[in-house]
Design a protein around this motif. Sequence first.
Motif, PDB file in Angstrom:
ATOM      1  N   TYR A 231      97.511  53.788  87.430  1.00 34.09           N
ATOM      2  CA  TYR A 231      98.450  54.413  86.001  1.00 34.09           C
ATOM      3  C   TYR A 231      97.933  54.361  85.092  1.00 34.09           C
ATOM      4  CZ  TYR A 231      99.503  57.253  90.404  1.00 34.09           C
ATOM      5  OH  TYR A 231      99.323  57.927  91.937  1.00 34.09           O
ATOM      6  N   ARG A 232      98.586  52.940  84.559  1.00 37.79           N
ATOM      7  CA  ARG A 232      98.430  53.088  83.220  1.00 37.79           C
ATOM      8  C   ARG A 232      96.644  52.794  82.892  1.00 37.79           C
ATOM      9  NH1 ARG A 232     102.894  50.345  84.428  1.00 37.79           N
ATOM     10  NH2 ARG A 232     104.653  50.315  83.060  1.00 37.79           N
ATOM     11  N   ILE A 233      95.774  52.122  83.374  1.00 41.00           N
ATOM     12  CA  ILE A 233      94.130  52.993  83.191  1.00 41.00           C
ATOM     13  C   ILE A 233      93.253  53.520  83.465  1.00 41.00           C
ATOM     14  CG2 ILE A 233      94.370  50.583  83.076  1.00 41.00           C
ATOM     15  CD1 ILE A 233      92.134  50.140  85.825  1.00 41.00           C
ATOM     16  N   LEU A 234      93.534  54.901  84.827  1.00 43.25           N
ATOM     17  CA  LEU A 234      93.192  55.557  84.854  1.00 43.25           C
ATOM     18  C   LEU A 234      93.020  56.506  83.400  1.00 43.25           C
ATOM     19  CD1 LEU A 234      92.299  57.209  87.466  1.00 43.25           C
ATOM     20  CD2 LEU A 234      93.949  58.217  87.547  1.00 43.25           C
ATOM     21  N   PRO A 235      93.269  57.390  83.010  1.00 46.04           N
ATOM     22  CA  PRO A 235      93.606  57.230  81.360  1.00 46.04           C
ATOM     23  C   PRO A 235      92.365  56.855  80.950  1.00 46.04           C
ATOM     24  CG  PRO A 235      96.030  57.713  81.881  1.00 46.04           C
ATOM     25  CD  PRO A 235      95.333  56.727  82.481  1.00 46.04           C
ATOM     26  N   ARG A 236      92.369  55.466  80.620  1.00 47.00           N
ATOM     27  CA  ARG A 236      91.667  55.539  79.793  1.00 47.00           C
ATOM     28  C   ARG A 236      90.192  55.387  80.388  1.00 47.00           C
ATOM     29  NH1 ARG A 236      94.567  51.146  78.640  1.00 47.00           N
ATOM     30  NH2 ARG A 236      92.960  49.939  80.653  1.00 47.00           N
ATOM     31  N   VAL A 237      89.950  55.049  82.088  1.00 44.45           N
ATOM     32  CA  VAL A 237      88.218  54.488  82.096  1.00 44.45           C
ATOM     33  C   VAL A 237      88.041  55.659  82.428  1.00 44.45           C
ATOM     34  CG1 VAL A 237      89.246  51.633  82.512  1.00 44.45           C
ATOM     35  CG2 VAL A 237      89.578  53.904  84.224  1.00 44.45           C
ATOM     36  N   GLY A 238      88.573  56.946  83.593  1.00 47.33           N
ATOM     37  CA  GLY A 238      88.333  57.614  83.487  1.00 47.33           C
ATOM     38  C   GLY A 238      88.470  57.862  85.070  1.00 47.33           C
ATOM     39  N   ALA A 239      88.542  58.725  85.872  1.00 46.34           N
ATOM     40  CA  ALA A 239      88.878  58.630  87.336  1.00 46.34           C
ATOM     41  C   ALA A 239      87.165  58.173  88.169  1.00 46.34           C
ATOM     42  CB  ALA A 239      88.533  60.667  88.188  1.00 46.34           C
ATOM     43  N   THR A 240      85.407  58.766  87.437  1.00 43.23           N
ATOM     44  CA  THR A 240      84.613  58.135  88.573  1.00 43.23           C
ATOM     45  C   THR A 240      84.638  56.687  88.218  1.00 43.23           C
ATOM     46  OG1 THR A 240      83.704  59.924  88.245  1.00 43.23           O
ATOM     47  CG2 THR A 240      82.336  57.893  88.261  1.00 43.23           C
ATOM     48  N   ASN A 241      84.659  56.301  86.920  1.00 41.73           N
ATOM     49  CA  ASN A 241      84.860  54.796  86.923  1.00 41.73           C
ATOM     50  C   ASN A 241      86.010  54.193  87.542  1.00 41.73           C
ATOM     51  OD1 ASN A 241      83.093  54.619  84.970  1.00 41.73           O
ATOM     52  ND2 ASN A 241      84.027  54.103  83.593  1.00 41.73           N
ATOM     53  N   PHE A 242      86.952  54.543  88.013  1.00 39.29           N
ATOM     54  CA  PHE A 242      88.258  53.383  88.405  1.00 39.29           C
ATOM     55  C   PHE A 242      87.364  54.189  90.501  1.00 39.29           C
ATOM     56  CE2 PHE A 242      92.055  53.736  90.518  1.00 39.29           C
ATOM     57  CZ  PHE A 242      92.914  52.495  90.103  1.00 39.29           C
ATOM     58  N   ALA A 243      87.170  55.164  90.466  1.00 39.98           N
ATOM     59  CA  ALA A 243      87.142  55.447  92.396  1.00 39.98           C
ATOM     60  C   ALA A 243      86.130  53.648  92.682  1.00 39.98           C
ATOM     61  CB  ALA A 243      85.888  56.361  92.404  1.00 39.98           C
ATOM     62  N   THR A 244      85.636  52.933  91.383  1.00 41.55           N
ATOM     63  CA  THR A 244      84.608  51.968  91.804  1.00 41.55           C
ATOM     64  C   THR A 244      85.398  50.787  92.604  1.00 41.55           C
ATOM     65  OG1 THR A 244      84.789  51.336  89.624  1.00 41.55           O
ATOM     66  CG2 THR A 244      82.503  52.866  89.880  1.00 41.55           C
ATOM     67  N   THR A 245      86.813  51.225  92.146  1.00 39.91           N
ATOM     68  CA  THR A 245      87.674  49.979  93.325  1.00 39.91           C
ATOM     69  C   THR A 245      86.849  49.675  95.025  1.00 39.91           C
ATOM     70  OG1 THR A 245      88.951  51.602  93.212  1.00 39.91           O
ATOM     71  CG2 THR A 245      89.418  49.786  91.827  1.00 39.91           C
ATOM     72  N   THR A 246      87.053  51.203  95.578  1.00 40.15           N
ATOM     73  CA  THR A 246      86.270  50.766  96.552  1.00 40.15           C
ATOM     74  C   THR A 246      84.838  50.599  96.490  1.00 40.15           C
ATOM     75  OG1 THR A 246      85.173  53.153  96.443  1.00 40.15           O
ATOM     76  CG2 THR A 246      86.848  53.512  96.776  1.00 40.15           C
ATOM     77  N   PHE A 247      84.212  50.050  95.766  1.00 39.63           N
ATOM     78  CA  PHE A 247      82.951  49.347  95.937  1.00 39.63           C
ATOM     79  C   PHE A 247      83.444  47.648  96.319  1.00 39.63           C
ATOM     80  CE2 PHE A 247      79.531  52.477  93.835  1.00 39.63           C
ATOM     81  CZ  PHE A 247      80.140  53.416  95.764  1.00 39.63           C
ATOM     82  N   ILE A 248      84.715  47.347  95.777  1.00 39.81           N
ATOM     83  CA  ILE A 248      84.998  45.679  95.300  1.00 39.81           C
ATOM     84  C   ILE A 248      85.572  45.233  96.739  1.00 39.81           C
ATOM     85  CG2 ILE A 248      86.052  44.559  94.263  1.00 39.81           C
ATOM     86  CD1 ILE A 248      83.939  45.528  92.242  1.00 39.81           C
ATOM     87  N   ALA A 249      86.996  46.581  97.477  1.00 41.82           N
ATOM     88  CA  ALA A 249      87.549  46.472  98.680  1.00 41.82           C
ATOM     89  C   ALA A 249      86.212  45.594  99.820  1.00 41.82           C
ATOM     90  CB  ALA A 249      88.221  47.385  98.735  1.00 41.82           C
ATOM     91  N   PRO A 250      85.069  46.192 100.366  1.00 42.75           N
ATOM     92  CA  PRO A 250      84.433  45.671 100.919  1.00 42.75           C
ATOM     93  C   PRO A 250      84.265  44.010 100.874  1.00 42.75           C
ATOM     94  CG  PRO A 250      84.294  47.440 100.796  1.00 42.75           C
ATOM     95  CD  PRO A 250      84.615  47.693  99.334  1.00 42.75           C
ATOM     96  N   ILE A 251      84.157  43.814  99.861  1.00 45.85           N
ATOM     97  CA  ILE A 251      83.584  42.277  99.044  1.00 45.85           C
ATOM     98  C   ILE A 251      85.410  41.129  99.732  1.00 45.85           C
ATOM     99  CG2 ILE A 251      83.334  40.994  97.799  1.00 45.85           C
ATOM    100  CD1 ILE A 251      81.631  42.811  95.994  1.00 45.85           C
ATOM    101  N   SER A 252      85.602  41.815  99.084  1.00 44.78           N
ATOM    102  CA  SER A 252      86.918  40.947  99.471  1.00 44.78           C
ATOM    103  C   SER A 252      87.390  41.761 101.131  1.00 44.78           C
ATOM    104  CB  SER A 252      88.415  42.042  98.255  1.00 44.78           C
ATOM    105  OG  SER A 252      89.895  41.143  98.674  1.00 44.78           O
ATOM    106  N   ALA A 253      87.895  42.442 101.514  1.00 46.57           N
ATOM    107  CA  ALA A 253      87.965  42.261 103.410  1.00 46.57           C
ATOM    108  C   ALA A 253      87.180  40.667 103.749  1.00 46.57           C
ATOM    109  CB  ALA A 253      86.811  43.500 103.558  1.00 46.57           C
TER     110      ALA A 253
END
Length: 295
Positions: A231-253
């Motif tokens: 909630y602190r970085i979302l207003p700054r980076v935008g919804a589309t950029n933030f949604a890329t976390t779902t690309f990182i999650a499979p790598i972590s898994a």
Amino acid sequence: MALRDWVWIVLLGAIWGCSFIFNAILIREIGPLWVTSSRVGIGALGCWLVLAALRKPVPRDPLLWLQLGGLGIIAYAMPFALFPMAQAHVASGVAAIINALTPMVTAVISHFWIGGEKATPTKFTGVAIGFAGAALLVSPALSSGGDSQLWAVLACLGATLCYAVSLNITRSFKHVEATALAAIALSGAAIVSIPFALLFEGVPHIARAETWGAMLAIGLLSTAFTFQIMYRILPRVGATNFATTTFIAPISALILGVTILGETILPIQLLGMGVIFFGLLFIDGRIRRLTLGRA
């Protein structure tokens, strides 16, 4: 986007990748509705403790409480329940691919959202590249077969839609202190989720210590902590950029699967990781700026 923001996005994606491990442990003893309820309930409690420790003011507007509670239902109660329920009937590789659709769905929703960020061809290209990388990551799981019921696939798609809509709604609450926003939204999700869990799954009986550990980890680390950052970085980076976390999650898994479960990473999955990072650079605009600079 600034380098520090990408560092946070990668960290959040990695932590949310841990949720796959926590969910796998929890689902052994409790149903998917209790997985959801325990996550949002413990997450809400953690956020309220942080709010008290920081001595941040609590909003007093009843309408704002209702709005944030509704946001919590859309952002957490619904998708956190849809994915565990679907995963009992859908191949894990299919579920992972659908979850990786979140940035694409978010980019489309944001483009047509009133006051939303307009997606450029470069950003759409980056999202498509990221999705291709996610598809490579889960391609071994897909090739191994498995049945996927239509309703389960639609449930996963509904969860990604919830994420996309909620990320855009959240932008309208940028004036609300981040910790208070997370605490109230998660409380709204818990108020709705717990009665449904009691009604359809009864009182849970937990005997294993690892179940309690996974419950605390997914509630405090994967939810309370990450939402303080989100909630602190979302207003700054935008919804589309933030949604890329779902690309990182499979790598972590995948990495956790190797280190904790003794699984093997295949060459095609290493290629998928590389494609994902290339897509992230595309979304960030670095590839385009580098190309224009050379031109």
